[in-house]
Design an enzyme around this catalytic site. Structure first.
Site, mmCIF file in Angstrom:
data_model
loop_
_atom_site.group_PDB
_atom_site.id
_atom_site.type_symbol
_atom_site.label_atom_id
_atom_site.label_comp_id
_atom_site.label_asym_id
_atom_site.label_seq_id
_atom_site.Cartn_x
_atom_site.Cartn_y
_atom_site.Cartn_z
ATOM 1 N N ASP A 154 -8.446 3.786 1.282
ATOM 2 C CA ASP A 154 -7.426 4.161 2.264
ATOM 3 C C ASP A 154 -8.131 4.646 3.535
ATOM 4 O O ASP A 154 -8.812 5.670 3.515
ATOM 5 C CB ASP A 154 -6.566 5.283 1.666
ATOM 6 C CG ASP A 154 -5.374 5.607 2.539
ATOM 7 O OD1 ASP A 154 -5.317 5.108 3.677
ATOM 8 O OD2 ASP A 154 -4.504 6.352 2.068
ATOM 9 N N CYS A 188 0.870 -1.181 0.000
ATOM 10 C CA CYS A 188 0.000 0.000 0.000
ATOM 11 C C CYS A 188 0.907 1.231 0.000
ATOM 12 O O CYS A 188 2.079 1.138 -0.373
ATOM 13 C CB CYS A 188 -0.986 -0.026 1.165
ATOM 14 S SG CYS A 188 -0.245 -0.010 2.813
ATOM 15 N N ARG A 245 -3.355 -0.569 5.446
ATOM 16 C CA ARG A 245 -3.966 -1.666 4.682
ATOM 17 C C ARG A 245 -3.062 -2.890 4.537
ATOM 18 O O ARG A 245 -3.470 -4.013 4.869
ATOM 19 C CB ARG A 245 -4.377 -1.177 3.278
ATOM 20 C CG ARG A 245 -5.509 -0.180 3.307
ATOM 21 C CD ARG A 245 -5.664 0.548 1.987
ATOM 22 N NE ARG A 245 -4.554 1.460 1.751
ATOM 23 C CZ ARG A 245 -4.412 2.230 0.675
ATOM 24 N NH1 ARG A 245 -5.329 2.174 -0.282
ATOM 25 N NH2 ARG A 245 -3.379 3.048 0.566
HETATM 26 P P1 4NP Z 1 -1.835 2.849 4.008
HETATM 27 O O1 4NP Z 1 -2.458 4.224 4.547
HETATM 28 O O2 4NP Z 1 -1.291 3.106 2.634
HETATM 29 O O3 4NP Z 1 -3.004 1.918 3.985
HETATM 30 O O4 4NP Z 1 -0.770 2.459 5.017
HETATM 31 C C1 4NP Z 1 -1.720 5.408 4.541
HETATM 32 C C2 4NP Z 1 -0.993 5.753 5.651
HETATM 33 C C3 4NP Z 1 -0.263 6.928 5.655
HETATM 34 C C4 4NP Z 1 -0.258 7.743 4.535
HETATM 35 C C5 4NP Z 1 -0.990 7.391 3.404
HETATM 36 C C6 4NP Z 1 -1.724 6.219 3.416
HETATM 37 N N1 4NP Z 1 0.509 8.949 4.544
HETATM 38 O O5 4NP Z 1 0.511 9.635 3.519
HETATM 39 O O6 4NP Z 1 1.145 9.261 5.541
#
Ligand code: 4NP
Length: 152
Positions: free
Chosen positions: A123, A7, A13
């Protein structure tokens, strides 16, 4: 089989997907190697988001030991199957991998549950616990589909 879940941050995720698939594979006696990574590296070294940990623990899956890392070019040769949680993740992977990107190994994770639909795991980063629960349910069903398809 060696599987990598990917991800953006590797804290919401893909850690859930890693934990859920590992549990299902172990329950079936499958000797699969499973890891997860993120494309942006913003959370390198961090443990999964507390709500990702919470929704997994509610189902008996402890993901607290996982540590966020950014995807590496070598991952594209090492893993047999690389699942992207969303289309923006695929774009990032293409940019990061360059010539090492392998179309045959990379697919959108939800294609295993809804083939041909190009669906994304939403997300949950900006939302509340309901978002994490919804993501967990999608991941749980998709991991069942993956185990059924690839278990021999
Ligand atoms: P993930 O969610 O991709 O599901 O881990 C996110 C966590 C942090 C960020 C973006 C998506 N961020 O930009 O910090």
């Amino acid at each position: 089989m060696k599987v990598l879940m990917v991800c953006l941050g590797n804290i919401c995720r893909s850690p859930i997907a890693e934990g859920v698939l590992r549990k299902k594979a172990l329950d079936k006696g499958l000797n699969w190697e499973i890891d997860s990574a993120g494309t942006n590296g913003y959370h390198d070294g961090e443990h999964p988001h507390p709500l990702s940990q919470k929704v997994c623990l509610a189902k008996g899956i402890d993901i607290s030991n996982q540590i966020s890392r950014r995807i590496r070019v070598e991952d594209f040769s090492f893993y047999d199957k690389i699942y992207a949680m969303a289309e923006d993740v695929v774009s990032d992977m293409k940019r990061l991998a360059g010539n090492s990107f392998d179309e045959n190994k990379v697919s959108l994770f939800l294609e295993e549950l809804h083939p041909g639909k190009n669906k994304n795991v939403p997300d949950p980063w900006y939302g509340n616990e309901d978002g994490y629960t919804e993501v967990y349910e999608m991941i749980d069903k998709t991991c069942d589909a993956i185990v059924s398809k690839y278990a021999k």
